[in-house]
Design a protein around this motif. Structure first.
Motif, PDB file in Angstrom:
ATOM      1  N   GLU A  15       0.840  -1.202   0.000  1.00 22.05           N
ATOM      2  CA  GLU A  15       0.000   0.000   0.000  1.00 22.05           C
ATOM      3  C   GLU A  15       0.871   1.245   0.000  1.00 22.05           C
ATOM      4  O   GLU A  15       1.474   1.598   1.010  1.00 22.05           O
ATOM      5  CB  GLU A  15      -0.921  -0.002   1.219  1.00 22.05           C
ATOM      6  N   LEU A  16       0.893   1.922  -1.129  1.00 20.03           N
ATOM      7  CA  LEU A  16       1.720   3.114  -1.292  1.00 20.03           C
ATOM      8  C   LEU A  16       1.261   4.251  -0.399  1.00 20.03           C
ATOM      9  O   LEU A  16       2.066   4.955   0.192  1.00 20.03           O
ATOM     10  CB  LEU A  16       1.715   3.551  -2.760  1.00 20.03           C
ATOM     11  N   TRP A  17      -0.026   4.437  -0.284  1.00 23.08           N
ATOM     12  CA  TRP A  17      -0.547   5.610   0.437  1.00 23.08           C
ATOM     13  C   TRP A  17      -0.430   5.479   1.938  1.00 23.08           C
ATOM     14  O   TRP A  17      -0.686   6.432   2.662  1.00 23.08           O
ATOM     15  CB  TRP A  17      -1.972   5.912  -0.002  1.00 23.08           C
ATOM     16  N   ALA A  18      -0.043   4.345   2.443  1.00 21.28           N
ATOM     17  CA  ALA A  18       0.292   4.208   3.862  1.00 21.28           C
ATOM     18  C   ALA A  18       1.799   4.354   4.074  1.00 21.28           C
ATOM     19  O   ALA A  18       2.245   4.734   5.153  1.00 21.28           O
ATOM     20  CB  ALA A  18      -0.179   2.862   4.395  1.00 21.28           C
ATOM     21  N   ALA A  19       2.584   4.065   3.036  1.00 19.19           N
ATOM     22  CA  ALA A  19       4.041   4.117   3.159  1.00 19.19           C
ATOM     23  C   ALA A  19       4.557   5.549   3.210  1.00 19.19           C
ATOM     24  O   ALA A  19       5.528   5.830   3.922  1.00 19.19           O
ATOM     25  CB  ALA A  19       4.683   3.365   1.992  1.00 19.19           C
ATOM     26  N   ILE A  20       3.922   6.453   2.492  1.00 17.18           N
ATOM     27  CA  ILE A  20       4.391   7.848   2.483  1.00 17.18           C
ATOM     28  C   ILE A  20       4.240   8.497   3.857  1.00 17.18           C
ATOM     29  O   ILE A  20       5.202   9.070   4.369  1.00 17.18           O
ATOM     30  CB  ILE A  20       3.697   8.649   1.367  1.00 17.18           C
TER      31      ILE A  20
END
Length: 138
Positions: A15-20
């Motif tokens: 999940e990209l939007w949790a990594a940022i």
């Protein structure tokens, strides 16, 4: 610091939007955050593309006698890679976008190249917004 980098990388695979936000919270340098999140999301997209392609083969194991598709298939053949590649990472996430592209049978290399461009663009945009937004609040 290396643990933070690999933590963001591993989370971006799923999940990209949790990594940022995790990278911002861990005070990872914005350049390293962008590299970790982008490469992790691209790896997740490649994996999902191959799984989506296999899923399509399982679901549509019969060959259609008709060579021509309807209007939707013509639209997807023309504009599908662009829409899924550039807007997909923002709207539904890179992994689901790649799985969808593989499942509907879009050209793999072109879709992955556009998806990588979309991932990098949105990752840079949101990483910079998050980093400079927090800096402006302090």
């Amino acid at each position: 610091m290396i643990e933070s980098f690999f933590g963001v990388f591993a989370l971006a695979i799923v999940e990209l939007w949790a990594a940022i936000p995790l990278g911002i919270h861990l005070k990872l340098h914005p350049g390293l955050l962008i590299v970790a999140a982008s490469t992790g999301a691209c790896l997740g997209a490649v994996i999902a593309m191959f799984l989506g392609n296999g899923l399509r083969r399982l679901m549509f194991w019969r060959k259609s006698k008709s060579k021509e598709g309807g209007r939707l298939s013509q639209w997807l053949a023309a504009k599908g890679p662009w829409a899924i590649g550039l807007l997909g990472p923002l709207l539904i996430g890179p992994v689901l976008s790649a799985g969808l592209a593989g499942a509907i049978g879009l050209p793999r290399a072109f879709s992955l190249a556009l998806l990588a461009a979309g991932i990098v663009f949105w990752t840079v945009s949101f990483s910079m917004l998050g980093t400079f937004g927090l800096a402006a609040l302090r």
